[in-house]
Design a protein around this motif. Structure first.
Motif, mmCIF file in Angstrom:
data_model
loop_
_atom_site.group_PDB
_atom_site.id
_atom_site.type_symbol
_atom_site.label_atom_id
_atom_site.label_comp_id
_atom_site.label_asym_id
_atom_site.label_seq_id
_atom_site.Cartn_x
_atom_site.Cartn_y
_atom_site.Cartn_z
ATOM 1 N N LEU A 257 0.850 -1.192 0.000
ATOM 2 C CA LEU A 257 0.000 0.000 0.000
ATOM 3 C C LEU A 257 0.886 1.241 0.000
ATOM 4 C CD1 LEU A 257 -2.827 1.335 0.285
ATOM 5 C CD2 LEU A 257 -2.535 1.149 2.769
ATOM 6 N N LEU A 258 0.685 2.107 -0.989
ATOM 7 C CA LEU A 258 1.425 3.364 -1.063
ATOM 8 C C LEU A 258 0.454 4.532 -1.024
ATOM 9 C CD1 LEU A 258 4.071 2.664 -3.864
ATOM 10 C CD2 LEU A 258 4.324 2.389 -1.396
ATOM 11 N N LEU A 259 0.743 5.511 -0.183
ATOM 12 C CA LEU A 259 -0.025 6.750 -0.102
ATOM 13 C C LEU A 259 0.869 7.879 -0.614
ATOM 14 C CD1 LEU A 259 -1.528 6.342 3.499
ATOM 15 C CD2 LEU A 259 -2.409 5.446 1.336
ATOM 16 N N LEU A 260 0.349 8.682 -1.526
ATOM 17 C CA LEU A 260 1.128 9.784 -2.104
ATOM 18 C C LEU A 260 0.505 11.107 -1.709
ATOM 19 C CD1 LEU A 260 1.394 8.456 -5.798
ATOM 20 C CD2 LEU A 260 2.801 7.805 -3.836
ATOM 21 N N SER A 261 1.303 12.024 -1.203
ATOM 22 C CA SER A 261 0.806 13.363 -0.885
ATOM 23 C C SER A 261 1.971 14.291 -0.594
ATOM 24 C CB SER A 261 -0.130 13.336 0.320
ATOM 25 O OG SER A 261 -0.505 14.657 0.672
ATOM 26 N N ALA A 262 1.958 15.460 -1.244
ATOM 27 C CA ALA A 262 2.966 16.479 -0.941
ATOM 28 C C ALA A 262 2.616 17.223 0.336
ATOM 29 C CB ALA A 262 3.093 17.456 -2.104
ATOM 30 N N THR A 263 1.325 17.200 0.728
ATOM 31 C CA THR A 263 0.871 17.879 1.952
ATOM 32 C C THR A 263 0.070 16.892 2.798
ATOM 33 O OG1 THR A 263 -1.088 18.676 0.750
ATOM 34 C CG2 THR A 263 0.797 20.168 0.883
ATOM 35 N N PRO A 264 0.726 15.875 3.334
ATOM 36 C CA PRO A 264 -0.014 14.827 4.047
ATOM 37 C C PRO A 264 -0.532 15.270 5.402
ATOM 38 C CG PRO A 264 2.329 14.434 4.240
ATOM 39 C CD PRO A 264 2.172 15.597 3.310
ATOM 40 N N HIS A 265 0.102 16.285 5.978
ATOM 41 C CA HIS A 265 -0.267 16.742 7.322
ATOM 42 C C HIS A 265 -0.949 18.096 7.191
ATOM 43 C CE1 HIS A 265 -0.150 17.823 11.502
ATOM 44 N NE2 HIS A 265 0.548 16.763 11.838
ATOM 45 N N GLN A 266 -2.205 18.176 7.606
ATOM 46 C CA GLN A 266 -2.985 19.408 7.454
ATOM 47 C C GLN A 266 -2.992 20.247 8.730
ATOM 48 O OE1 GLN A 266 -4.159 20.033 4.302
ATOM 49 N NE2 GLN A 266 -3.018 18.160 3.882
ATOM 50 N N GLY A 267 -1.956 20.083 9.551
ATOM 51 C CA GLY A 267 -1.885 20.840 10.799
ATOM 52 C C GLY A 267 -2.666 20.193 11.930
ATOM 53 N N ASP A 268 -3.176 18.999 11.700
ATOM 54 C CA ASP A 268 -3.981 18.286 12.693
ATOM 55 C C ASP A 268 -3.302 16.938 12.934
ATOM 56 O OD1 ASP A 268 -5.827 16.677 14.024
ATOM 57 O OD2 ASP A 268 -7.561 17.578 13.025
ATOM 58 N N HIS A 269 -2.680 16.785 14.118
ATOM 59 C CA HIS A 269 -1.945 15.561 14.419
ATOM 60 C C HIS A 269 -2.844 14.322 14.381
ATOM 61 C CE1 HIS A 269 1.821 17.397 15.038
ATOM 62 N NE2 HIS A 269 1.621 17.882 16.251
ATOM 63 N N PHE A 270 -4.078 14.474 14.812
ATOM 64 C CA PHE A 270 -4.970 13.306 14.832
ATOM 65 C C PHE A 270 -5.221 12.811 13.414
ATOM 66 C CE2 PHE A 270 -9.139 11.314 14.544
ATOM 67 C CZ PHE A 270 -9.036 10.331 15.521
ATOM 68 N N ARG A 271 -5.526 13.723 12.515
ATOM 69 C CA ARG A 271 -5.776 13.324 11.118
ATOM 70 C C ARG A 271 -4.561 12.623 10.523
ATOM 71 N NH1 ARG A 271 -7.960 18.273 7.659
ATOM 72 N NH2 ARG A 271 -7.757 16.707 6.026
ATOM 73 N N PHE A 272 -3.378 13.154 10.825
ATOM 74 C CA PHE A 272 -2.173 12.540 10.271
ATOM 75 C C PHE A 272 -1.925 11.171 10.898
ATOM 76 C CE2 PHE A 272 2.492 11.960 10.114
ATOM 77 C CZ PHE A 272 2.639 11.925 8.741
ATOM 78 N N TRP A 273 -2.165 11.060 12.190
ATOM 79 C CA TRP A 273 -2.002 9.767 12.865
ATOM 80 C C TRP A 273 -2.935 8.723 12.255
ATOM 81 C CZ3 TRP A 273 -5.622 7.658 16.701
ATOM 82 C CH2 TRP A 273 -5.185 6.448 17.245
ATOM 83 N N MET A 274 -4.168 9.117 11.933
ATOM 84 C CA MET A 274 -5.114 8.188 11.320
ATOM 85 C C MET A 274 -4.627 7.770 9.926
ATOM 86 S SD MET A 274 -7.601 7.398 13.365
ATOM 87 C CE MET A 274 -9.031 6.887 12.398
#
Length: 928
Positions: A257-274
């Motif tokens: 599984l590969l996830l691609l994103s130049a902006t993976p973190h939107q300033g919300d640690h919970f969203r990024f952790w998920m």
């Protein structure tokens, strides 16, 4: 007397000279056997026509013969054909005409060697995540580790991905969806098709998710723009978006599984952790642990910045860029027209708001008009006139339905007059007939658009595709007349009467700038971006009139082929000096041979502007990229743009991110704008500004959004600071200095010679012609830069058709041609060298393929010196010594060697717990 039945038994594998392989099911009187053949099914055949079907290994042994130069060459070719796709440098041997950058090569090598392959690739914009993904797909396919792959991407990028994967890398993906190559109307397409590209919106419907999970698991699933896989926390409740639910459902239905994103973190640690939990749910217990132990993100996150990226010799990849704001003021007539237009837009927005859902179409129309007006007055005039025509025809239809004959006739008369004026149709009999034809066409169009408007608007993503879909929206703004302003026709008449004459101030500014550029360098190539076709026409006409002979090319849509053709015409040294691009040129074209770009109009979303700039400011640009943005300082759009720039510079100065030229550093700009996009609705911002001419609320909203974006950027910066960056030494450790390409050339040379062809070196170490017989030849190069420059020259690589043809020919070598007897004078031992193709299947579906030589002496003991013959085959000579019996060889291959292979795999760490392996004998050399 009954016939004598040979020593065959039911269930035994047999071979028939005409029907091929089969299995005996029963015997019949008269010497017949019932055999189930693979090719034709059950048949009765005479037993005497059958012979015992040997196993693959027995067939190899049966073909054992004395070595000769020719059969030794053939055996080497068969072994080399198996090894080439498994080379560590295989990813660099792609025939795709793309530059391979060191950070990309290192990434592909890391992922190819990894198990499991579950990563977030978070490289900054412009570092080539699409190319990296394609290289990974190509590498896994070459190694036999990718049969089934699914690309899940935003709807607007489906065709871009298809072009990149298929046309550039020859990976044979199909598009899933109603507009694609494959649908699931009649069957489960996910079960029948192994390589698919689909939009996330298409797949996230529950029925589709169900079909996905009913199909066989995928070897690899890739999510592009993975930051849209969002899960939010509200108090103690977690809300998962449909996108996230899709990714959650499929993560356990795929191996990699590969996830691609130049902006993976939107300033919300919970969203990024998920997001991280999709890759490894056990890595962190919660977002707090993730922050405290952020170094562990290296296990699943790969992020490189433009500052990391460099060439193979360590030099920077990206040239500098200078972005200049060319502010100007409208003249008096333009300002009066602009203010009158703002009144029209303001009334339209207000009416749309009071109409609720019914006002959606009118609000949409006003938004598009606002954007067109920011592009050019010529474009807005064109759209206003067309809307006036459609409103007039709509009025005629309305009168006709109400039996108002006079009203209908008056409206139709006005419509005819407009058509004569708009289309420059004469008033003679032929012209009148043409006007009637146009009127009939537009009447049908009005009736159709009334029905289509709501569906179109519901499917039109104003925020995400405003620039890309501009051409369609330009038509829609004129055509959707189901809801209009009171006396809108009169108001449009009034607006058109106020339309300023002469050349627009913005065009004058553009012409002045072009004159200065061509005074310094008459052959300078210039790119001009504008959004709407009305603007294109006015710009093109003005340039051709003022600078005859310079030439203007227009790229305004069409398929990828037409875009590429326009790009090539512009690129020619003797080609046009100007390329005018609409939104169609924002993606998929490379213009780094030009160093000057004018943004004639500015898209509302600044990230769209960055994409435009990326057409010239990209890898391969040798000069400083110079960008000039035209801004009308007395318009709402100009004021908002200047506000955004002012606030961005303020933040940059605070962080020390402004250079000596007053330029905000590119990394900070992309980081802030990437975060801002998630926090600010540009369409709503600009719409509200029309009703707030002083822009007090607008300024406040921009400041709050910018501060939040800057705060989010700092959060991301801190979280990612322990991620491992790219180091050129990582690349140098994997760089084979061209050895892989030399090996490929050597293989092609010997393989062609064996088939009575030849490889002709045209330019030493660079260009070649492969003569493959029957008057056929292939011209190619081994140098990537030469291939990119010369469209008539192919690049040699593992997936090149010539190499694929040769690999297939020699990997399919019959087993009877795979065993030789001989001696190597420098080796004293006698025994047998065997070569094996090993496939290891991990407990979670991981696949690894290896080529392992294994040698044993006469006593059946493993002997390393015999294994050295693997690298000394060219010294193999005929031998007069006695060989081994077939029974001894069968015993060694079936009984003695398998445990040795298992121990070798365990020693190499290639056989983890729960894994199984299969082994195929590729050939043997009897040393006597």
């Amino acid at each position: 007397m009954s016939a004598v039945i040979p020593d065959f038994k039911p269930g035994q594998s047999v071979y028939h000279p005409d029907l091929g392989e089969g299995v005996i099911t029963a015997f019949s009187p008269g010497g017949y056997a019932a055999v189930f053949f693979k090719s034709v099914g059950l048949r009765q055949v005479p037993v005497e026509t059958l012979r015992r079907q040997l196993t693959w290994e027995q067939r190899v042994i049966s073909g054992l013969r004395q070595v000769s130069p020719k059969n030794l060459e053939l055996l080497w070719l068969s072994w080399e054909a198996e090894q080439l796709p498994l080379m560590e440098s295989a990813s660099t041997l792609t025939s795709a005409k793309v530059d391979l950058l060191p950070h990309q090569v290192v990434l592909v090598h890391r992922l190819a060697m990894a198990s499991p392959r579950r990563y977030l690739i978070a490289d900054e914009v412009g570092l080539g995540k699409t190319v990296e993904t394609a290289l990974i797909l190509r590498e896994l396919a070459s190694r036999g580790q990718m049969k089934r792959a699914l690309m899940i991407v935003p709807a607007g990028l489906v065709n871009n991905w298809a072009r990149e994967l298929n046309e550039t890398f020859n990976l044979d993906f199909e598009i899933f969806g109603s507009e694609g190559d494959v649908t699931d109307r009649k069957s489960n397409a996910f079960a029948k098709h192994n390589r698919l590209i689909a939009s996330v919106d298409t797949l996230k419907r529950p029925a589709r998710v169900k079909r996905l999970l009913e199909a066989p698991p995928w070897d690899l699933v890739v999510f592009d723009e993975a930051h849209h896989l969002s899960a939010y926390k509200n108090g103690r409740r977690v809300k998962k978006t449909e996108n996230y639910k899709l990714s959650e459902a499929i993560r356990d239905h795929c191996r990699d599984l590969l996830l691609l994103s130049a902006t993976p973190h939107q300033g919300d640690h919970f969203r990024f952790w998920m997001l991280v939990r999709l890759l490894d749910p056990t890595l962190f217990q919660n977002e707090q642990e993730m922050v405290e132990s952020r170094h562990r993100l290296n296990a699943v996150v790969i992020r490189r910045t433009k500052a990391d990226a460099c060439k193979a010799d360590g030099r920077p990849i990206f040239a500098r860029r200078l972005v200049n704001t060319q502010a100007f003021h409208l003249n008096n007539d333009e300002l009066k027209f602009y203010n009158a237009l703002q009144d029209y837009l303001r009334d339209g927005y207000n009416l749309a708001e009071t109409q609720g859902g019914k006002g959606r179409a009118l609000g949409f129309v006003m938004t598009i008009f606002q954007k067109i007006a920011a592009s050019s007055f010529a474009a807005v005039k064109k759209t206003l006139r067309r809307r006036l025509l459609m409103l007039t025809i709509h009025e005629a239809i309305h009168c006709d339905q109400n039996m108002d004959v006079d009203g209908r006739d008056n409206a139709l008369s006005e419509a005819r007059a407009l058509i004569h004026d708009m289309f420059d149709v004469p008033f003679d009999p032929i012209g009148r007939a043409e006007a009637e034809r146009i009127l009939a066409d537009y009447r049908l169009r009005v009736l159709r658009k009334i029905e289509e408007s709501e569906t179109f608007i519901l499917n039109y993503d104003l925020q995400g595709t405003s620039d890309i879909a501009a051409g369609t929206a330009e038509e829609a703004a004129a055509d959707f007349v189901s809801l209009a302003l009171p006396e809108e026709r009169r108001r449009i008449f009034s607006l058109l009467e106020r339309f300023p004459g002469g050349i627009e101030t913005k065009i004058i500014e553009l012409l002045r700038a072009l004159g200065e550029i061509w005074q310094a360098n008459q052959s300078e190539k210039v790119v001009i971006f504008t959004t709407y076709l009305g603007s294109v026409d006015s710009i093109k006409g003005a340039i051709e009139s003022t600078f005859p002979g310079q030439g203007v090319e227009v790229l305004k849509g069409g398929d990828h082929g037409s875009k590429t053709a326009a790009e090539k015409r512009f690129k020619r040294p003797d080609g046009p000096r100007v390329l005018i691009c609409t939104a169609a040129g924002r993606e998929g074209i490379n213009l780094q041979f030009s160093r000057i770009l004018f943004n004639h109009d500015l898209p509302w979303n600044p990230m769209d502007l960055e994409q435009r700039i990326g057409r010239i400011h990209r890898y391969g640009q040798k000069s400083t990229a110079q960008v000039y943005n035209f801004v009308a300082a007395d318009t709402i759009e100009g004021k908002i743009y200047l506000m955004l720039e002012e606030k961005l510079k303020e933040i940059a100065r605070t962080l020390g991110k402004v250079d000596e030229n007053g330029q905000v550093s590119e990394d900070l700009r992309s980081q802030i704008l990437g975060q801002l996009f998630e926090r600010l609705s540009y369409d709503r911002l600009y719409q509200d500004a029309v009703r707030d001419p002083a822009l007090r609320r607008t300024r406040q909203e921009i400041e709050v959004a910018m501060e939040n974006a800057a705060r989010a950027r700092n959060v991301v910066f801190e979280l990612f600071q322990d991620l491992e960056g790219f180091n050129i030494s990582d690349y140098q450790a994997h760089d084979d200095k061209g050895a892989g390409m030399l090996r490929l050339i050597h293989f092609a040379t010997i393989a062609l010679q064996y088939k009575n062809g030849k490889l002709i070196e045209v330019e030493k170490g660079k260009t070649y012609i492969a003569d493959i017989g029957n008057g056929q030849s292939v011209r190619f190069t081994t140098q990537r830069d030469i291939a990119i420059e010369d469209e008539n020259l192919s690049l040699l690589g593992l997936e090149h058709p010539l190499i694929q043809q040769l690999l297939e020919a020699y990997t399919n070598l019959p087993p009877e041609d795979r065993a030789l007897r001989g001696k190597i004078p420098s080796l004293n031992n006698t025994g047998v060298l065997t070569v094996w193709h090993i496939e290891v299947l991990g407990a979670k579906g991981q696949i690894q393929r290896l080529i392992i030589p294994l040698g044993v002496n006469r006593e059946g003991e493993r002997t390393r010196s015999i294994e050295q013959a693997w690298t000394m085959l060219q010294q193999l000579q005929p031998s007069l010594g006695d060989g081994f019996t077939a029974d001894w060889l069968e015993h060694i291959i079936s009984e003695v060697i398998p445990p040795m292979l298992q121990r070798e795999l365990q020693y190499k760490g290639a056989l983890p717990e729960g894994a199984m392996f299969s082994a195929k004998l590729l050939g043997l050399v009897e040393l006597v």
